[in-house]
Design an enzyme around this catalytic site. Structure first.
Site, PDB file in Angstrom:
ATOM      1  N   ILE A 231      -5.696 -32.050  40.181  1.00 52.05           N
ATOM      2  CA  ILE A 231      -6.793 -32.692  40.920  1.00 52.05           C
ATOM      3  C   ILE A 231      -6.251 -33.481  42.111  1.00 52.05           C
ATOM      4  O   ILE A 231      -6.787 -33.401  43.226  1.00 52.05           O
ATOM      5  CB  ILE A 231      -7.634 -33.581  39.969  1.00 52.05           C
ATOM      6  CG1 ILE A 231      -8.175 -32.721  38.822  1.00 52.05           C
ATOM      7  CG2 ILE A 231      -8.772 -34.256  40.728  1.00 52.05           C
ATOM      8  CD1 ILE A 231      -8.850 -33.487  37.716  1.00 52.05           C
TER       9      ILE A 231
ATOM     10  N   ASN B 197       5.663 -38.487  39.801  1.00 49.78           N
ATOM     11  CA  ASN B 197       6.987 -38.416  39.158  1.00 49.78           C
ATOM     12  C   ASN B 197       7.422 -36.969  38.914  1.00 49.78           C
ATOM     13  O   ASN B 197       8.508 -36.734  38.411  1.00 49.78           O
ATOM     14  CB  ASN B 197       7.026 -39.215  37.848  1.00 49.78           C
ATOM     15  CG  ASN B 197       6.092 -38.648  36.789  1.00 49.78           C
ATOM     16  OD1 ASN B 197       5.438 -37.627  37.003  1.00 49.78           O
ATOM     17  ND2 ASN B 197       6.023 -39.319  35.653  1.00 49.78           N
TER      18      ASN B 197
ATOM     19  N   TYR C 228      -6.208 -40.618  24.219  1.00 46.13           N
ATOM     20  CA  TYR C 228      -6.406 -40.319  25.642  1.00 46.13           C
ATOM     21  C   TYR C 228      -7.645 -41.046  26.169  1.00 46.13           C
ATOM     22  O   TYR C 228      -7.589 -41.752  27.178  1.00 46.13           O
ATOM     23  CB  TYR C 228      -6.539 -38.791  25.846  1.00 46.13           C
ATOM     24  CG  TYR C 228      -7.050 -38.435  27.225  1.00 46.13           C
ATOM     25  CD1 TYR C 228      -6.257 -38.675  28.346  1.00 46.13           C
ATOM     26  CD2 TYR C 228      -8.327 -37.895  27.406  1.00 46.13           C
ATOM     27  CE1 TYR C 228      -6.729 -38.377  29.622  1.00 46.13           C
ATOM     28  CE2 TYR C 228      -8.800 -37.595  28.673  1.00 46.13           C
ATOM     29  CZ  TYR C 228      -7.998 -37.845  29.777  1.00 46.13           C
ATOM     30  OH  TYR C 228      -8.473 -37.554  31.036  1.00 46.13           O
TER      31      TYR C 228
ATOM     32  N   LYS D 135      -7.823 -44.409  28.921  1.00 44.02           N
ATOM     33  CA  LYS D 135      -8.598 -44.471  30.172  1.00 44.02           C
ATOM     34  C   LYS D 135      -9.656 -45.580  30.075  1.00 44.02           C
ATOM     35  O   LYS D 135      -9.927 -46.283  31.045  1.00 44.02           O
ATOM     36  CB  LYS D 135      -9.289 -43.123  30.410  1.00 44.02           C
ATOM     37  CG  LYS D 135      -8.335 -41.986  30.732  1.00 44.02           C
ATOM     38  CD  LYS D 135      -7.924 -42.057  32.186  1.00 44.02           C
ATOM     39  CE  LYS D 135      -7.087 -40.869  32.606  1.00 44.02           C
ATOM     40  NZ  LYS D 135      -6.833 -40.825  34.051  1.00 44.02           N
TER      41      LYS D 135
ATOM     42  N   ASN E  20     -15.807 -31.395  32.972  1.00 48.12           N
ATOM     43  CA  ASN E  20     -14.748 -30.371  32.945  1.00 48.12           C
ATOM     44  C   ASN E  20     -14.429 -29.875  34.353  1.00 48.12           C
ATOM     45  O   ASN E  20     -15.181 -29.085  34.912  1.00 48.12           O
ATOM     46  CB  ASN E  20     -15.168 -29.209  32.047  1.00 48.12           C
ATOM     47  CG  ASN E  20     -15.159 -29.600  30.584  1.00 48.12           C
ATOM     48  OD1 ASN E  20     -15.839 -30.548  30.179  1.00 48.12           O
ATOM     49  ND2 ASN E  20     -14.357 -28.912  29.797  1.00 48.12           N
TER      50      ASN E  20
ATOM     51  N   ARG F  59     -20.257 -27.196  27.904  1.00 52.47           N
ATOM     52  CA  ARG F  59     -19.578 -28.184  28.749  1.00 52.47           C
ATOM     53  C   ARG F  59     -20.112 -28.088  30.175  1.00 52.47           C
ATOM     54  O   ARG F  59     -20.650 -27.069  30.585  1.00 52.47           O
ATOM     55  CB  ARG F  59     -18.058 -27.911  28.798  1.00 52.47           C
ATOM     56  CG  ARG F  59     -17.356 -28.066  27.462  1.00 52.47           C
ATOM     57  CD  ARG F  59     -17.218 -29.538  27.072  1.00 52.47           C
ATOM     58  NE  ARG F  59     -16.525 -29.700  25.815  1.00 52.47           N
ATOM     59  CZ  ARG F  59     -17.118 -29.693  24.619  1.00 52.47           C
ATOM     60  NH1 ARG F  59     -18.426 -29.505  24.524  1.00 52.47           N
ATOM     61  NH2 ARG F  59     -16.423 -29.874  23.515  1.00 52.47           N
TER      62      ARG F  59
HETATM   63  N1  UDP Z   1     -12.235 -23.456  24.224  1.00 56.33           N
HETATM   64  C1  UDP Z   1     -12.168 -22.300  23.457  1.00 56.33           C
HETATM   65  N2  UDP Z   1     -10.980 -21.637  23.412  1.00 56.33           N
HETATM   66  C2  UDP Z   1      -9.864 -22.044  24.071  1.00 56.33           C
HETATM   67  C3  UDP Z   1      -9.939 -23.208  24.866  1.00 56.33           C
HETATM   68  C4  UDP Z   1     -11.145 -23.895  24.918  1.00 56.33           C
HETATM   69  O1  UDP Z   1     -13.149 -21.895  22.825  1.00 56.33           O
HETATM   70  O2  UDP Z   1      -8.810 -21.390  23.951  1.00 56.33           O
HETATM   71  C5  UDP Z   1     -13.498 -24.207  24.290  1.00 56.33           C
HETATM   72  C6  UDP Z   1     -13.380 -25.637  23.790  1.00 56.33           C
HETATM   73  O3  UDP Z   1     -13.638 -25.673  22.408  1.00 56.33           O
HETATM   74  C7  UDP Z   1     -14.451 -26.358  24.613  1.00 56.33           C
HETATM   75  C8  UDP Z   1     -14.487 -25.565  25.918  1.00 56.33           C
HETATM   76  O4  UDP Z   1     -13.863 -24.320  25.657  1.00 56.33           O
HETATM   77  O5  UDP Z   1     -15.705 -26.225  23.997  1.00 56.33           O
HETATM   78  C9  UDP Z   1     -13.760 -26.274  27.040  1.00 56.33           C
HETATM   79  O6  UDP Z   1     -12.482 -26.609  26.576  1.00 56.33           O
HETATM   80  P1  UDP Z   1     -11.347 -27.209  27.505  1.00 56.33           P
HETATM   81  O7  UDP Z   1     -10.118 -27.377  26.651  1.00 56.33           O
HETATM   82  O8  UDP Z   1     -11.229 -26.376  28.722  1.00 56.33           O
HETATM   83  O9  UDP Z   1     -11.914 -28.621  27.960  1.00 56.33           O
HETATM   84  P2  UDP Z   1     -12.435 -29.879  27.097  1.00 56.33           P
HETATM   85  O10 UDP Z   1     -13.936 -29.733  27.039  1.00 56.33           O
HETATM   86  O11 UDP Z   1     -11.791 -29.835  25.761  1.00 56.33           O
HETATM   87  O12 UDP Z   1     -12.023 -31.045  27.922  1.00 56.33           O
END
Ligand code: UDP
Length: 329
Positions: A12, A32, A141, A145, A171, A222
């Site tokens: 980002i 870093n 995490y 924050k 996301n 999401r």
């Molecule tokens: N997800 C999934 N398979 C993967 C990675 C993510 O089904 O291999 C799903 C995860 O459960 C969530 C969505 O995709 O519902 C987005 O996940 P990501 O890790 O990208 O972002 P998060 O919402 O966890 O910050």
């Protein structure tokens, strides 16, 4: 304005630097290079390789470049890792921010834009999520924050000249429209890049984490916001800040897509079949998270340009197919 960007070699942060430079701001980066990429650094911005804990060096950089605003992106951002290594998260994310804020205080820099997260809401009782809803993180995490938001509020209360915006990301996805920057996390855990790695034949299949959620198609929902829209909001927030202000905004597009919808989108965009297996739920994943983004739209006049998932996935695909091994090649 003269802007210091921390984490400017990260996903980002690098997009933010590009946007700031192109908007005419004098931009200075510290990173870093632990998780960021040297290749993602913008040659138009001054760069210092340094950890956030080096308060004295940050003081010198703030002075030398007459910095007026700090955008703070540098952080560790894996939820699972934070559960295993909480101290690293509090150290990098919370103590790192304290060190940076101490340097700012020493020099009298009083404008701060902070990368916060919807993870500070934890498992919300309803969606869309509004800024006034309770914040109850469920991971180190999220807490790391949250602590910074708390510190910022206290600083604003103590110093009537200090101003900050805490931007709670949903996301973040996609890549620079001109193809110059993209997402390269190691390891990659995010849905869209993982799906595209399957499309490229680098991964056998995507595992869908859970199909029994109380959502229309059983998979998690999401709110995917394009990285350039997100960075644009930082610029608008920075410009809007007046001394003494404490602003909090959700940054999402205000609608959600399910994992199945993202998969279908990637199939449309890439024209390739994407192999899938259906697995159990991933621990700690709420069923549905999407932002109410009315506040940022009303107060800052910001609007996302990318509102359709296919547009977002198309920019990610453009980057990934041209950089199948990320910044290495
Ligand atoms: N997800 C999934 N398979 C993967 C990675 C993510 O089904 O291999 C799903 C995860 O459960 C969530 C969505 O995709 O519902 C987005 O996940 P990501 O890790 O990208 O972002 P998060 O919402 O966890 O910050």
């Amino acid at each position: 304005m003269n802007v210091l960007v921390t984490g400017g070699a990260g996903y980002i942060g690098s997009h933010a630097v590009k946007l700031l430079v192109e908007a005419g701001h004098k931009t200075v980066v510290i990173d870093n290079l632990d998780r960021g990429h040297r290749e993602a650094l913008d040659a138009r911005a001054a760069f210092y390789e340094l950890p956030l804990c080096d308060t004295a060096q940050i003081v010198r950089i703030l002075e030398e470049h007459a910095i007026e605003c700090v955008m703070h992106f540098a952080a560790l951002a894996y939820v699972g890792e934070s559960v295993e290594r909480p101290l690293d998260y509090y150290d990098n994310n919370t103590s790192g921010a304290v060190s940076l804020l101490k340097a700012m205080r020493a020099v009298g820099v009083r404008r701060f834009v902070f990368s916060s997260t919807c993870a500070t809401y934890g498992q919300p009782d309803r969606v869309p999520i509004v800024e006034t809803m309770a914040q109850q993180p469920i991971s180190p995490y999220g807490w790391s924050k949250w602590c910074v938001e708390r510190i910022l509020k206290d600083m604003a209360a103590a110093d009537p000249e200090f101003a900050f915006a805490a931007l709670r990301y949903f996301n973040v996805a996609g890549a620079a429209a001109d193809g110059s920057l993209g997402e390269d996390h190691r390891p990659e855990t995010h849905l869209i890049p993982l799906i595209l790695q399957v499309a490229l034949g680098q991964r056998e299949k995507l595992t869908v984490f859970g199909t029994d959620y109380p959502t229309p198609d059983g998979t998690c929902i999401r709110d995917y916001i394009h990285v350039e829209d997100l960075c644009q909001a930082h610029g608008v927030a920075m410009d809007a800040l007046k001394p003494g202000e404490a602003r909090f905004y959700n940054l999402g597009i205000g609608r959600g897509y399910s994992v199945r919808e993202v998969l279908q989108s990637a199939q449309r965009v890439t024209g390739r079949q994407i192999a899938v297996e259906y697995g159990p739920r991933r621990c700690g994943d709420p069923a549905e998270l999407y932002a109410d983004s009315t506040k940022v739209q009303a107060e800052l006049g910001w609007k996302p340009r990318y509102t359709e998932i296919d547009q977002i996935v198309a920019t990610a695909w453009n980057w990934q197919k041209n950089h199948p091994h990320g910044y290495d090649r």
